[in-house]
Write an enzyme that holds these catalytic residues in place. Sequence first.
Site, PDB file in Angstrom:
ATOM      1  N   ASP A 233       0.820  -1.210   0.000  1.00  0.00           N
ATOM      2  CA  ASP A 233       0.000   0.000   0.000  1.00  0.00           C
ATOM      3  C   ASP A 233       0.862   1.272   0.000  1.00  0.00           C
ATOM      4  O   ASP A 233       1.837   1.363   0.737  1.00  0.00           O
ATOM      5  CB  ASP A 233      -0.884   0.044   1.243  1.00  0.00           C
ATOM      6  CG  ASP A 233      -1.772  -1.183   1.401  1.00  0.00           C
ATOM      7  OD1 ASP A 233      -1.290  -2.301   1.166  1.00  0.00           O
ATOM      8  OD2 ASP A 233      -2.940  -1.010   1.785  1.00  0.00           O
ATOM      9  N   HIS A 235      -1.171   4.502  -0.489  1.00  0.00           N
ATOM     10  CA  HIS A 235      -2.204   5.367   0.102  1.00  0.00           C
ATOM     11  C   HIS A 235      -1.896   6.862  -0.032  1.00  0.00           C
ATOM     12  O   HIS A 235      -1.959   7.606   0.955  1.00  0.00           O
ATOM     13  CB  HIS A 235      -2.440   5.000   1.562  1.00  0.00           C
ATOM     14  CG  HIS A 235      -3.386   3.856   1.748  1.00  0.00           C
ATOM     15  ND1 HIS A 235      -4.703   3.901   1.331  1.00  0.00           N
ATOM     16  CD2 HIS A 235      -3.211   2.625   2.292  1.00  0.00           C
ATOM     17  CE1 HIS A 235      -5.295   2.748   1.619  1.00  0.00           C
ATOM     18  NE2 HIS A 235      -4.413   1.956   2.194  1.00  0.00           N
ATOM     19  N   ASP A 262      -4.131  -0.369  -3.347  1.00  0.00           N
ATOM     20  CA  ASP A 262      -4.297   0.761  -2.420  1.00  0.00           C
ATOM     21  C   ASP A 262      -3.268   1.851  -2.706  1.00  0.00           C
ATOM     22  O   ASP A 262      -2.503   2.259  -1.824  1.00  0.00           O
ATOM     23  CB  ASP A 262      -4.239   0.297  -0.962  1.00  0.00           C
ATOM     24  CG  ASP A 262      -5.553  -0.326  -0.506  1.00  0.00           C
ATOM     25  OD1 ASP A 262      -6.409  -0.618  -1.372  1.00  0.00           O
ATOM     26  OD2 ASP A 262      -5.732  -0.511   0.709  1.00  0.00           O
ATOM     27  N   ASP A 265      -6.255   7.234  -1.619  1.00  0.00           N
ATOM     28  CA  ASP A 265      -7.068   7.428  -0.413  1.00  0.00           C
ATOM     29  C   ASP A 265      -6.198   7.648   0.818  1.00  0.00           C
ATOM     30  O   ASP A 265      -5.069   7.182   0.920  1.00  0.00           O
ATOM     31  CB  ASP A 265      -8.024   6.244  -0.148  1.00  0.00           C
ATOM     32  CG  ASP A 265      -9.304   6.329  -0.973  1.00  0.00           C
ATOM     33  OD1 ASP A 265      -9.665   7.443  -1.397  1.00  0.00           O
ATOM     34  OD2 ASP A 265      -9.943   5.286  -1.188  1.00  0.00           O
ATOM     35  N   ARG A 266      -6.797   8.358   1.771  1.00  0.00           N
ATOM     36  CA  ARG A 266      -6.183   8.721   3.048  1.00  0.00           C
ATOM     37  C   ARG A 266      -5.075   9.753   2.868  1.00  0.00           C
ATOM     38  O   ARG A 266      -5.211  10.879   3.297  1.00  0.00           O
ATOM     39  CB  ARG A 266      -5.679   7.499   3.809  1.00  0.00           C
ATOM     40  CG  ARG A 266      -6.816   6.617   4.330  1.00  0.00           C
ATOM     41  CD  ARG A 266      -6.282   5.592   5.334  1.00  0.00           C
ATOM     42  NE  ARG A 266      -7.344   4.792   5.911  1.00  0.00           N
ATOM     43  CZ  ARG A 266      -8.019   5.116   6.997  1.00  0.00           C
ATOM     44  NH1 ARG A 266      -7.765   6.256   7.600  1.00  0.00           N
ATOM     45  NH2 ARG A 266      -8.966   4.319   7.470  1.00  0.00           N
ATOM     46  N   ASN A 294      -8.540  -2.845  -2.345  1.00  0.00           N
ATOM     47  CA  ASN A 294      -9.914  -2.551  -1.942  1.00  0.00           C
ATOM     48  C   ASN A 294     -10.225  -1.052  -1.967  1.00  0.00           C
ATOM     49  O   ASN A 294     -11.392  -0.652  -1.950  1.00  0.00           O
ATOM     50  CB  ASN A 294     -10.197  -3.113  -0.544  1.00  0.00           C
ATOM     51  CG  ASN A 294      -9.387  -2.448   0.545  1.00  0.00           C
ATOM     52  OD1 ASN A 294      -8.157  -2.495   0.525  1.00  0.00           O
ATOM     53  ND2 ASN A 294     -10.050  -1.828   1.495  1.00  0.00           N
ATOM     54  N   HIS A 295      -9.186  -0.215  -2.041  1.00  0.00           N
ATOM     55  CA  HIS A 295      -9.422   1.237  -2.126  1.00  0.00           C
ATOM     56  C   HIS A 295      -9.496   1.738  -3.566  1.00  0.00           C
ATOM     57  O   HIS A 295      -9.728   2.935  -3.774  1.00  0.00           O
ATOM     58  CB  HIS A 295      -8.354   2.008  -1.349  1.00  0.00           C
ATOM     59  CG  HIS A 295      -8.672   2.141   0.101  1.00  0.00           C
ATOM     60  ND1 HIS A 295      -9.327   3.226   0.632  1.00  0.00           N
ATOM     61  CD2 HIS A 295      -8.467   1.289   1.138  1.00  0.00           C
ATOM     62  CE1 HIS A 295      -9.486   3.058   1.928  1.00  0.00           C
ATOM     63  NE2 HIS A 295      -8.965   1.887   2.268  1.00  0.00           N
ATOM     64  N   HIS A 343      -3.877  -8.302  -3.270  1.00  0.00           N
ATOM     65  CA  HIS A 343      -3.914  -7.259  -2.248  1.00  0.00           C
ATOM     66  C   HIS A 343      -4.380  -7.792  -0.896  1.00  0.00           C
ATOM     67  O   HIS A 343      -3.769  -7.507   0.138  1.00  0.00           O
ATOM     68  CB  HIS A 343      -4.824  -6.111  -2.684  1.00  0.00           C
ATOM     69  CG  HIS A 343      -4.891  -5.016  -1.667  1.00  0.00           C
ATOM     70  ND1 HIS A 343      -3.840  -4.148  -1.444  1.00  0.00           N
ATOM     71  CD2 HIS A 343      -5.861  -4.662  -0.770  1.00  0.00           C
ATOM     72  CE1 HIS A 343      -4.161  -3.310  -0.482  1.00  0.00           C
ATOM     73  NE2 HIS A 343      -5.376  -3.602  -0.050  1.00  0.00           N
ATOM     74  N   ARG A 391     -12.903  -6.857   9.641  1.00  0.00           N
ATOM     75  CA  ARG A 391     -13.271  -5.696   8.821  1.00  0.00           C
ATOM     76  C   ARG A 391     -14.754  -5.678   8.465  1.00  0.00           C
ATOM     77  O   ARG A 391     -15.258  -4.665   7.988  1.00  0.00           O
ATOM     78  CB  ARG A 391     -12.453  -5.688   7.528  1.00  0.00           C
ATOM     79  CG  ARG A 391     -10.955  -5.634   7.729  1.00  0.00           C
ATOM     80  CD  ARG A 391     -10.244  -5.733   6.396  1.00  0.00           C
ATOM     81  NE  ARG A 391      -8.805  -5.881   6.516  1.00  0.00           N
ATOM     82  CZ  ARG A 391      -7.931  -4.878   6.477  1.00  0.00           C
ATOM     83  NH1 ARG A 391      -8.356  -3.649   6.323  1.00  0.00           N
ATOM     84  NH2 ARG A 391      -6.634  -5.100   6.574  1.00  0.00           N
ATOM     85  N   HIS A 418      -2.415  -4.765   2.394  1.00  0.00           N
ATOM     86  CA  HIS A 418      -3.726  -4.557   3.036  1.00  0.00           C
ATOM     87  C   HIS A 418      -3.691  -4.271   4.528  1.00  0.00           C
ATOM     88  O   HIS A 418      -4.684  -3.816   5.086  1.00  0.00           O
ATOM     89  CB  HIS A 418      -4.594  -5.802   2.749  1.00  0.00           C
ATOM     90  CG  HIS A 418      -6.060  -5.661   2.978  1.00  0.00           C
ATOM     91  ND1 HIS A 418      -6.788  -4.536   2.655  1.00  0.00           N
ATOM     92  CD2 HIS A 418      -6.963  -6.544   3.502  1.00  0.00           C
ATOM     93  CE1 HIS A 418      -8.064  -4.736   2.953  1.00  0.00           C
ATOM     94  NE2 HIS A 418      -8.192  -5.939   3.471  1.00  0.00           N
TER      95      HIS A 418
END
Length: 490
Positions: A233, A235, A262, A265-266, A294-295, A343, A391, A418
């Site tokens: 990731d 991010h 990923d 995001d964030r 998943n993002h 992922h 989750r 992840h």
Amino acid sequence: MADSSKEKVEITEDRIQEAEEVKIKANEFFKDGHYQTAFELYSYAITLNPTCAVYHGNRSFCSIKLENYGDALNDANKALEIDRTYIKAYYRRASANMVLGKFKASLKDYETVVKFRPKDKDARLKYTECKKIVQKQAFEKAIAVDHNKKSFSETLDVDSIVVESSYDGPHLEDGKVTLKFLQELLERFKNQKKIHRKYAYTILINIKNYFREVDTLCDIFIPKDKRFTVCGDIHGQFYDLLNIFELNGLPSENNPYLFNGDFVDRGSFSCEVIFSLFSLKLLYPDCFFMSRGNHETVSMNQMYGFQGEVKSKYSADMVELFTEVYNWLPLAHLINNKVMVMHGGLFSRDDVTLEEIRKIDRNRQPPEQGLMCELLWSDPQAQDGRSPSKRGVAIQFGPDVTEKFCSHNNLDYIIRSHEVKPDGYEVAHGGKCITVFSAPNYCDQMGNKGAFITMGSDLKPQFTTYNAVPHPDVKPMAYANSLMSMFGFA
């Protein structure tokens, strides 16, 4: 998650007092961003006094911060079993459902809060914002029935977009990414400048056309005496991405990479990250690889900042084009027929084959269950067997599940991402399940190292860890949905 409240416990005054003292300590750790420690302390408080709704509510908020939304829902539900008037539990359940994309369930809890507290302006605002999302989704669903509707990329006339003479950034050459363009792109992004929207759109259309032609499970071969790098990731942490390239070399034909989902995001430099990675893929299509995370999905992008960032830096239309691209990203890679990289993780069935994975119809938003969902969302666990995911999506799988999958498909081991890890990586399940996470000091608060994996044709993983580097004063989640800041995510 074990429900300690089911144990028969004599609630003495001493236990109640000790539980309160533990809760106070947990609150301090939570305020300092040490969510795992706070979670463990709230758990201990619950063992001392399982009848206190507040402890479950606080632990629920810890789970949300740790992205364990299934655990968050369980604790919110338990808090409400204990005390139906505990308003914060409705908030916690609403926020967990919200980030899982279950906006109707979230809205129902906001309605309850507003009913309990009709004069609460904050509750009314959250209810209004969530209702807007539900109404927007209903509208989009209604207009989506036109199967003959063209995709946004098909309606976009990039040639008609004029590049103004005042633009001083990099230029594509005949619509193609060159090494010169890439180098200038990275430098421009480093200086917090954008590329022209004509070139941004061109990159997205070209990369969509490329990914449409590749398999859901892509094959990678490492020649003898060559090396290969796998990153987890990112991010939106663009400056940490640049640091990876500083430490390990810029991707090239002689320095191939795989980025394992990923990307966005964030972190608030997600546009810079994704355009850099897509440019690298277009420049080196045979030695630079990208897996979906998943993002790379609508619901995550809507809540965690990418959608807002694209709208702010480029345009609302571009969000739709990104969605079209993400739907075509490969879901997994197979290195030298012996190492599978995805992922999330493994499956709720033991008999899944590589051929079955290759046949997954990936051009869509991930479903709430099944192989595609599990590839993007599952996590390993220490104990054998399977269990519901913390989750709230997909599963957790044990060492025996990994062993069976590898044996069934003649694999040496799997690599996944992840999950934040203190050292940036973790070797589990007897060496057959490796996690790599490449965003150090995740969200500017987790204090973790980042890591990447290098290997040769012998497939023996070598780990490089690193700390976060400074970045411009733009906080993570700066572009997140307003509901997220209301819940303290931003």
